[in-house]
Design a protein around this motif. Structure first.
Motif, PDB file in Angstrom:
ATOM      1  N   LYS A 158       0.929  -1.354  -0.021  1.00 29.83           N
ATOM      2  CA  LYS A 158       0.007  -0.127   0.006  1.00 29.83           C
ATOM      3  C   LYS A 158       0.890   1.273  -0.016  1.00 29.83           C
ATOM      4  O   LYS A 158       0.527   2.435  -0.575  1.00 29.83           O
ATOM      5  CB  LYS A 158      -1.150   0.038   1.172  1.00 29.83           C
ATOM      6  CG  LYS A 158      -1.860  -1.086   1.395  1.00 29.83           C
ATOM      7  CD  LYS A 158      -2.790  -1.166   0.344  1.00 29.83           C
ATOM      8  CE  LYS A 158      -3.771  -2.391   0.132  1.00 29.83           C
ATOM      9  NZ  LYS A 158      -5.084  -2.168  -0.196  1.00 29.83           N
ATOM     10  N   ASP A 179      -6.177   2.341   2.525  1.00 28.96           N
ATOM     11  CA  ASP A 179      -5.856   2.259   3.984  1.00 28.96           C
ATOM     12  C   ASP A 179      -6.159   0.983   4.590  1.00 28.96           C
ATOM     13  O   ASP A 179      -5.800   0.436   5.681  1.00 28.96           O
ATOM     14  CB  ASP A 179      -6.939   3.221   4.545  1.00 28.96           C
ATOM     15  CG  ASP A 179      -8.641   2.970   4.247  1.00 28.96           C
ATOM     16  OD1 ASP A 179      -8.627   2.332   3.159  1.00 28.96           O
ATOM     17  OD2 ASP A 179      -9.335   3.191   4.707  1.00 28.96           O
ATOM     18  N   SER A 180      -6.728  -0.077   3.924  1.00 32.07           N
ATOM     19  CA  SER A 180      -7.089  -1.363   4.324  1.00 32.07           C
ATOM     20  C   SER A 180      -5.595  -2.105   4.824  1.00 32.07           C
ATOM     21  O   SER A 180      -4.852  -2.193   4.001  1.00 32.07           O
ATOM     22  CB  SER A 180      -7.896  -2.445   3.515  1.00 32.07           C
ATOM     23  OG  SER A 180      -9.178  -1.671   3.313  1.00 32.07           O
ATOM     24  N   LEU A 182      -3.448  -1.312   6.860  1.00 32.75           N
ATOM     25  CA  LEU A 182      -2.305  -0.722   7.347  1.00 32.75           C
ATOM     26  C   LEU A 182      -2.268  -0.232   8.794  1.00 32.75           C
ATOM     27  O   LEU A 182      -3.292  -0.224   9.389  1.00 32.75           O
ATOM     28  CB  LEU A 182      -2.513   0.941   6.721  1.00 32.75           C
ATOM     29  CG  LEU A 182      -2.137   1.176   5.326  1.00 32.75           C
ATOM     30  CD1 LEU A 182      -2.006   2.633   4.990  1.00 32.75           C
ATOM     31  CD2 LEU A 182      -0.778   0.563   4.662  1.00 32.75           C
ATOM     32  N   LEU A 187      -0.963   4.350   8.225  1.00 32.90           N
ATOM     33  CA  LEU A 187      -2.202   4.921   7.794  1.00 32.90           C
ATOM     34  C   LEU A 187      -2.284   6.715   7.769  1.00 32.90           C
ATOM     35  O   LEU A 187      -2.228   7.354   6.853  1.00 32.90           O
ATOM     36  CB  LEU A 187      -3.442   4.854   8.642  1.00 32.90           C
ATOM     37  CG  LEU A 187      -4.730   5.409   8.178  1.00 32.90           C
ATOM     38  CD1 LEU A 187      -5.272   4.813   6.919  1.00 32.90           C
ATOM     39  CD2 LEU A 187      -5.939   5.280   9.698  1.00 32.90           C
ATOM     40  N   LYS A 188      -1.407   7.021   8.978  1.00 40.82           N
ATOM     41  CA  LYS A 188      -1.042   8.690   8.826  1.00 40.82           C
ATOM     42  C   LYS A 188      -0.231   8.918   7.829  1.00 40.82           C
ATOM     43  O   LYS A 188      -0.443   9.849   7.238  1.00 40.82           O
ATOM     44  CB  LYS A 188      -0.727   8.965  10.152  1.00 40.82           C
ATOM     45  CG  LYS A 188      -1.442   8.955  11.463  1.00 40.82           C
ATOM     46  CD  LYS A 188      -0.780   9.455  12.895  1.00 40.82           C
ATOM     47  CE  LYS A 188      -1.705   9.091  13.973  1.00 40.82           C
ATOM     48  NZ  LYS A 188      -0.900   8.911  15.314  1.00 40.82           N
ATOM     49  N   THR A 208     -13.102   3.587   0.575  1.00 45.73           N
ATOM     50  CA  THR A 208     -12.819   2.953   1.906  1.00 45.73           C
ATOM     51  C   THR A 208     -14.071   2.464   2.606  1.00 45.73           C
ATOM     52  O   THR A 208     -15.163   2.696   2.324  1.00 45.73           O
ATOM     53  CB  THR A 208     -12.194   4.007   2.817  1.00 45.73           C
ATOM     54  OG1 THR A 208     -11.711   3.536   4.045  1.00 45.73           O
ATOM     55  CG2 THR A 208     -13.141   5.129   2.890  1.00 45.73           C
ATOM     56  N   ARG A 212     -11.859   6.180   9.511  1.00 42.34           N
ATOM     57  CA  ARG A 212     -10.600   6.722  10.186  1.00 42.34           C
ATOM     58  C   ARG A 212      -9.685   7.374   9.184  1.00 42.34           C
ATOM     59  O   ARG A 212      -9.165   8.629   9.534  1.00 42.34           O
ATOM     60  CB  ARG A 212      -9.662   5.707  10.853  1.00 42.34           C
ATOM     61  CG  ARG A 212      -8.517   5.976  11.731  1.00 42.34           C
ATOM     62  CD  ARG A 212      -7.722   4.675  12.189  1.00 42.34           C
ATOM     63  NE  ARG A 212      -8.489   4.143  13.272  1.00 42.34           N
ATOM     64  CZ  ARG A 212      -8.279   2.918  13.644  1.00 42.34           C
ATOM     65  NH1 ARG A 212      -7.347   2.257  12.915  1.00 42.34           N
ATOM     66  NH2 ARG A 212      -8.724   2.157  14.241  1.00 42.34           N
ATOM     67  N   ILE A 213      -9.695   6.945   7.815  1.00 44.52           N
ATOM     68  CA  ILE A 213      -8.710   7.650   6.857  1.00 44.52           C
ATOM     69  C   ILE A 213      -9.397   8.854   6.635  1.00 44.52           C
ATOM     70  O   ILE A 213      -8.630   9.925   6.193  1.00 44.52           O
ATOM     71  CB  ILE A 213      -8.473   6.598   5.624  1.00 44.52           C
ATOM     72  CG1 ILE A 213      -7.299   7.309   4.802  1.00 44.52           C
ATOM     73  CG2 ILE A 213      -9.642   6.553   4.895  1.00 44.52           C
ATOM     74  CD1 ILE A 213      -6.763   6.595   3.509  1.00 44.52           C
TER      75      ILE A 213
END
Ligand SMILES: Nc1ncnc2c1ncn2[C@@H]1O[C@H](COP(=O)(O)OP(=O)(O)OP(=O)(O)O)[C@@H](O)[C@H]1O
Ligand SMILES: [Mg+2]
Length: 257
Positions: A158, A179-180, A182, A187-188, A208, A212-213
């Motif tokens: 990713k 984002d999956s 991570l 992610l940040k 998504t 969260r993302i």
């Protein structure tokens, strides 16, 4: 400024099964659009159709990039025109290192932007840019000389997708569940990398399952995607509502529709 328009887009699988059933969506540079929807609703199919994957047929409607009809354009042509897809499941390319892959991709896009005449990025400049982006996105330097995605962990794949985006500087990016898988730090970093690129030069479509993302990349628009269609649109608050209530209210109506 780049604009990608989907007009009444219908997409079917090779066997003719309809998956995407009439999507209208316009993504402009500077905008972040989020698509959220249940498993199997057709989100990746939509992403592949935008990228021009030959297994996904546009059966009705059209795709316009800056007003130009690209519905029939090949995937590489779309990439050169500035469309980028970060895959949900990135494929390995044994025999091609990350470095060589990126150099070839960049030089192909530079050639296209230079009216079809070769204009390769000088190697020192390429190396500097690559190392800078790798550091920024916290991609281990060791990955640069490995074969693309070959044996990479889920999170490494990713991050390398986002590295490709950062290097290629596309005009419209579609991120399919980048984002999956991570961890929180990754992610940040990934979200920060996307956020930095969104602006006058790039717009993004973020697919998504998780709110969260979207805490890090605040979307301008959230689209709820159920059974091949956008069934509701709103702002960031809609993503928060979905996290609580799910998709039931739209799925129930599915059979009756
Ligand atoms: N190449 C293919 N061959 C067969 N079926 C396919 C293919 N691509 C997609 N499908 C089917 O089309 C439907 C939509 O799949 P798609 O991958 O677009 O869903 P999705 O919304 O991205 O789901 P997820 O949230 O699980 O990623 C599914 O029923 C899937 O099995
Ligand atoms: Mg998918």
């Amino acid at each position: 400024m780049a604009t990608l328009e989907l007009k009444n887009l219908h997409v079917a699988l090779e066997d003719g099964t309809p998956i995407v059933k009439g999507v209208d969506l316009t993504i402009a540079a500077g905008e972040v659009h989020a698509i959220m929807g249940p498993n199997g609703s057709g989100k990746s199919t939509l992403a592949y159709a935008i990228a021009g994957h030959p297994a996904y047929q546009v059966t009705e409607g059209e795709l316009l990039l800056d007003g130009v009809d690209i519905t029939a354009a090949e995937a590489d042509e779309r990439a050169r025109a500035g469309l980028f897809l970060a895959f949900q499941y990135p494929h390995a390319i044994p025999g091609v290192t990350v470095t060589n892959f990126l150099r070839q991709a960049i030089n192909a896009s530079r050639k296209a932007r230079n009216g079809g005449v070769d204009d390769p990025m000088p190697v020192p400049e390429f190396r500097k840019e690559l190392l800078g982006q790798m550091d920024r996105l916290k991609v281990s330097r060791e990955l640069a000389s490995r074969y693309l995605n070959d044996g990479f962990s889920g999170g490494e794949k990713k991050r390398v997708e986002i590295l490709q985006m950062a290097m290629l500087r596309p005009r419209i990016s579609v991120l399919d569940e980048t984002d999956s898988g991570l961890d929180i730090d990754a992610l940040k970093v990934v979200a920060g990398g996307v956020k930095e690129l969104v602006g006058p030069d790039m717009g993004a479509l973020v697919i998504t399952h998780y709110q969260r993302i979207l805490d890090y990349i605040e979307p301008d628009y959230v689209h709820v995607f159920v059974n091949g269609r956008i069934v509701e649109e709103g702002g960031p608050e809609l993503a928060k509502k979905l996290e609580v209530s799910g998709y039931e209210e739209w799925e129930e109506g599915k059979e009756a529709a």
